[in-house]
Scaffold this active site. Structure first.
Site, mmCIF file in Angstrom:
data_model
loop_
_atom_site.group_PDB
_atom_site.id
_atom_site.type_symbol
_atom_site.label_atom_id
_atom_site.label_comp_id
_atom_site.label_asym_id
_atom_site.label_seq_id
_atom_site.Cartn_x
_atom_site.Cartn_y
_atom_site.Cartn_z
ATOM 1 N N ASP A 217 -6.366 -1.671 3.828
ATOM 2 C CA ASP A 217 -4.807 -1.390 3.883
ATOM 3 C C ASP A 217 -4.890 0.395 4.027
ATOM 4 O OD1 ASP A 217 -5.808 -0.190 1.555
ATOM 5 O OD2 ASP A 217 -4.154 -1.283 0.218
ATOM 6 N N LYS B 83 -6.111 -9.609 7.218
ATOM 7 C CA LYS B 83 -6.109 -8.934 6.083
ATOM 8 C C LYS B 83 -5.751 -10.020 4.711
ATOM 9 C CE LYS B 83 -3.334 -5.618 3.424
ATOM 10 N NZ LYS B 83 -2.183 -4.885 3.603
#
Length: 232
Positions: free
Chosen positions: A150, A131
């Site tokens: 997310d 991420k």
């Protein structure tokens, strides 16, 4: 992941995804990263600090941090106690301080003080999972390697029926990469996050026939709301 084989999606699925993307661009025409930064190093550090923390809080912490330690060379030599105190309010401050110091050391000693521009090298840095790497590549270098997933992107993807996976971020990311054009992957995350922080919050309208998104004038075909309608 972008070089791996992605799930097969039908033409109809991709066309629907494109319509959703177009509509998001209509309401959020200038999607951008909300972490304040002036260079790739600052974005990397801010993204590491953003784990389990809001962007707003990180943006309050980083000005002093970057004023004192603006480069990997300076941050790697910072007393760990000083780093801990500077990032204390972001949560998990001891681990984050260690990540900042170790990452800065690797950057200074192995990459001439520069943030690498590829996934494999970024993943060598402490605190930089996929991420984080996607955030840095997409926003600092304009490289669409993947989609940042997310909590908002998870919720959006499930409500809009873009994935069947509830919590597996890797599988959700692969579904999104297969549905949307690669040149939009970085924007896509920002668009979904903007929508998730606005009309598509975790707590939705209690009236099944009136999705919260419609209160904002956005016809999102919310999967969760449609499911409620079928049961009512």
């Amino acid at each position: 992941m972008s070089k791996q084989k992605l799930p097969r999606k039908t033409k109809k699925q991709k066309e629907r995804a494109q319509k959703i993307l177009n509509e998001l661009y209509t309401y959020y025409p200038n999607p951008e990263c909300e972490l304040d930064h002036r260079n790739p190093f600052e974005l990397l550090i801010a993204t590491i600090l953003s784990a389990q923390c809001t962007d707003v809080r990180v943006n309050k912490v980083t000005p002093e941090l970057f004023e004192l330690y603006p480069t990997p060379e300076l941050m790697k030599d910072a007393p760990i106690e000083d780093l801990e105190e500077l990032v204390r309010t972001t949560g998990f401050f001891r681990n984050k301080a260690k990540s900042l110091k170790e990452t800065s050391t690797i950057l200074a000693e192995e990459f001439d003080g520069k943030v690498p521009q590829n996934m494999d090298d970024l993943l060598k840095l402490r605190g930089a999972a996929r991420k984080t790497a996607n955030v840095v590549l997409g926003n600092a270098f304009g490289i669409n390697e993947g989609v940042v997933v997310d909590t908002h992107v998870k919720r959006f993807s499930n409500r809009f029926g873009l994935t069947k996976h509830k919590s597996n971020t890797d599988k959700i990311e692969r579904d999104l990469m297969a549905l949307f054009p690669q040149e939009n992957w970085t924007d896509l995350s920002h668009l979904m996050i903007h929508h998730g922080r606005g009309p598509c919050k975790a707590r939705i309208s209690s009236a099944p026939d009136h999705p919260l998104c419609e209160e904002y004038g956005i016809n999102c075909e919310c999967q969760k709301m449609r499911d409620k309608e079928k049961k009512s």
